[in-house]
Design an enzyme around this catalytic site. Sequence first.
Site, PDB file in Angstrom:
ATOM      1  CG  HIS A 156      48.097  85.581 108.607  1.00  0.00           C
ATOM      2  ND1 HIS A 156      48.954  85.678 107.430  1.00  0.00           N
ATOM      3  CD2 HIS A 156      47.339  86.535 108.720  1.00  0.00           C
ATOM      4  CE1 HIS A 156      48.727  86.905 106.795  1.00  0.00           C
ATOM      5  NE2 HIS A 156      47.727  87.406 107.449  1.00  0.00           N
ATOM      6  CE  LYS A 283      49.959  59.706 117.422  1.00  0.00           C
ATOM      7  NZ  LYS A 283      51.113  59.579 116.737  1.00  0.00           N
ATOM      8  CD  GLU A 290      47.968  61.842 109.107  1.00  0.00           C
ATOM      9  OE1 GLU A 290      48.942  61.123 108.669  1.00  0.00           O
ATOM     10  OE2 GLU A 290      47.406  61.784 110.104  1.00  0.00           O
TER      11      GLU A 290
END
Length: 460
Positions: A156, A283, A290
Amino acid sequence: MAKMWAGRTSGETDRIADDFNSSIGFDSRMYRQDITGSIAHAKMLAKTGIITDADAAELTEGLETILADLESGRLQIDPSCEDIHMFVEQVLTERIGDTGKKLHTARSRNDQVALDIRMYLRDEEKELIALLKELAEVLADTAEKNCGAVMPGYTHLQRAQPILFSHHILAYAMMILRDISRISDAKERMNLSPIGSCAFAGTTYHTDRAFEAELLGFDSITQNSIDGVSDRDFCLELLGALSILMMHLSRLSEEIVLWTSWEFKFVELSDSYTTGSSIMPQKKNSDMAELIRGKTGRVYGDLMAMLTMLKGLPLAYNKDMQEDKESVFDAVDTVKMCLKVMTPMLSTMKILPENMRKAANEGFINATDLADYLVKKGMPFRSAYKISGSIVAECIRRGCVLDTFPLADYRAYSELIGDDIYSEINIDHCVETRISAGGTSSGSVRTQIAWVRAQLEKES
Ligand code: ARG
């Protein structure tokens, strides 16, 4: 230009209808398979006496020259041709004259296209399996190199129990081994030759389908000519296997995205596989992971498109089936590209074991081991589970962890607890005692690495 099939009609079609009907834009990539298939066909026609040996020699030479010219760039594919089959036959006839017109005896484009796709995909499958093996090897290497790194395992997405990072990575190696086995399995049903099914009903000529199949490296021939031209199960099976494979790559990508975030910082990707932001100077984005996750939807789409295209088709060949190639080619291209990025991205990925261990020390992931300790001292598991839960709740109230909870306080919950509790719930001890087959102890993990390597060895 009048069509090769002009006769019943004038062969003059509307320009837009022509473009709409044409498949040369995407089936020309099968030129090698088409020509190789035609050479085998010419040989079979000669062997069975349907054409003369001299005709077959002329056809073979003409076809070989076309292949060489295409490979060298001396001959360009003519985009105005309807498809690759028409193109090759047209060039052949232009070059060698009337003998070229004999090639299409005892075959049809329906069995020809089915043959070409099978040949094309079996070559692609070989490449896919090689790429998957490389990935599985990198996964095994990563597991082997980082055997000391302890991290929290999750259910979970909540910290659950301590595991070795290697154990986690090996779970992906198992998936990739199954992907290899699924593709090899699909290959068995794919490697049957449909050529000689002709339009769908077979032919009046005394052909030798088995001979032609053997020349082309097939294991056998398809047994029913109607099925031979209308079956695309082999494409679906490959698309199914590729969809499952992409799901695996996507789950791994998702973990990489999570692990590279500041919230986790379990791994760092090489600069070669990350990008920056055009506005935020700090960044370092995991764009490759992705994109692999994103392209998974595209491969599922290819599978869905093909299933939907086939579902209402009456037997045998229908032009709808021309759509098969774009789906299956797109899926194969996409998967190959994803594998070519995923493997080096993993092999250059830096593991940050201190951060993994820090996370492992914070989430009460040794609570199961506390309960197991009480069970070993004679308490039933359900009662032990309850006491451990209460101790965790108390630790949270006090802002401490199980490892720093005082012995006297432990004993207030159960007299069974002695000062050996601290070594019992030590994270490394928790990992090392999970010795069950397939478990997370370093011994079990080493067995798994050896198993993966043995499977890969068998595949070669
Ligand atoms: N371009 C066609 C395809 O990809 C080849 C088969 C055409 N057959 C036909 N009867 N029109 O499916």
